[in-house]
Design an enzyme around this catalytic site. Sequence first.
Site, short mmCIF file in Angstrom:
data_model
loop_
_atom_site.label_atom_id
_atom_site.label_comp_id
_atom_site.label_asym_id
_atom_site.label_seq_id
_atom_site.Cartn_x
_atom_site.Cartn_y
_atom_site.Cartn_z
N LYS A 62 0.83 -1.21 0.00
CA LYS A 62 0.00 0.00 0.00
C LYS A 62 0.86 1.26 0.00
O LYS A 62 0.61 2.19 -0.78
CB LYS A 62 -0.94 -0.01 1.20
CG LYS A 62 -2.03 -1.06 1.10
CD LYS A 62 -2.84 -1.16 2.38
CE LYS A 62 -2.09 -1.88 3.47
NZ LYS A 62 -2.90 -2.15 4.67
N ASP A 118 -6.67 0.80 0.33
CA ASP A 118 -6.93 0.82 1.76
C ASP A 118 -8.43 0.62 1.97
O ASP A 118 -9.15 0.30 1.03
CB ASP A 118 -6.42 2.11 2.41
CG ASP A 118 -7.15 3.35 1.89
OD1 ASP A 118 -8.10 3.19 1.09
OD2 ASP A 118 -6.78 4.47 2.27
#
Length: 362
Positions: free
Chosen positions: A261, A280
């Site tokens: 991420k 996310d």
Amino acid sequence: MKRPRATSPPSISTPTKPPLSPPATPILKQKLHRTGAPKWFPLKLSHTELTLPLTFPTGQTFRWKQTGPIQYSGSIGPHLVSLRQRSGDDTVSYCVHCSTSPKSVELALLDFLNAEISLAELWSDFSKKDPRFGELAKHLRGARVLRQDPLECLMQFLCSSNNNIARITKMVDFVSSLGLHLGDVDGFEFHQFPSLDRLSKVSEEELRKAGFGYRAKYITGTVNALQSKPGGGNEWLLSLRKLDLHEVVAALCTLPGVGPKVAACIALFSLDQHSAIPVDTHVWQIATSYLLPDLVGTKLTTKLHGRVAEAFVIKYGEYAGWAQTLLFIAELPAQKALLQSFSQPINKLDKSAKRKKNDTTL
């Protein structure tokens, strides 16, 4: 790591005297030109190509501050600049407060703002592929993806891991304060981002005392890893701009504290990887609502990250990261409030999308 959500730039007071030594001598050798009273110049970007409140306080960077009604100030390398928009003025203007080479500021700004990429063309293409995007884009024009310095971007997102806007900003301000002081604007201090050599002189213990917690070891570990790269860490980071996305993510994930991420954020916001999707919980909600309705009610797992990113790329193409950025911004509280007055056509599209749960397109 949750990609931070914000309604406006946080007002955070930074430590006036960080418990760290002064910047390294090589930085202080630069000859700075301070311009005195600001002179404003038009930037070659209209408000449809750049809207400041839709670009700066949206989680891409934590180094720019709001210094006026629609004015943001920050440093790009050795340049301290402000950008502003005024009602009735179609263009964005800039002024230079301090620089080593004032004549090069505009080029640096345009590069930082990814000015070669036309939002009008992208939004037109995305709107053809997605009616909902077209409705949102009518009211949220000018949301750009920045092209930041890779080291600066990397350090910011190391601070962002499992963190909130206020704390991230304090940490980033602390790291920034290690660089050369460029000047003050509206009560905010601005610094050139510190070099790798300067960062290498900061210990994990010093960072922990400054409130970085476990992230302190990620920063010192990453700095050490970068310094060991052949040719230097800055050159290594810049070289990633020439690689494919999966290679970039894999390379970044070899650094301490960088997972998929965080790597996607760095890739999108500094390494020209326009199809990178930072997945996310917020992006997951967008994906399950509009792109992957069959996954509504399920939990986001590491295995599903790739499927979410793939869904965005299938829908929007090679600039999917830009489309995802606008959709992310549309979910911020301030923008949701703005969109309330235009909610009827958007809500109709939302309901239509929910009815088509077995269809991955809108």
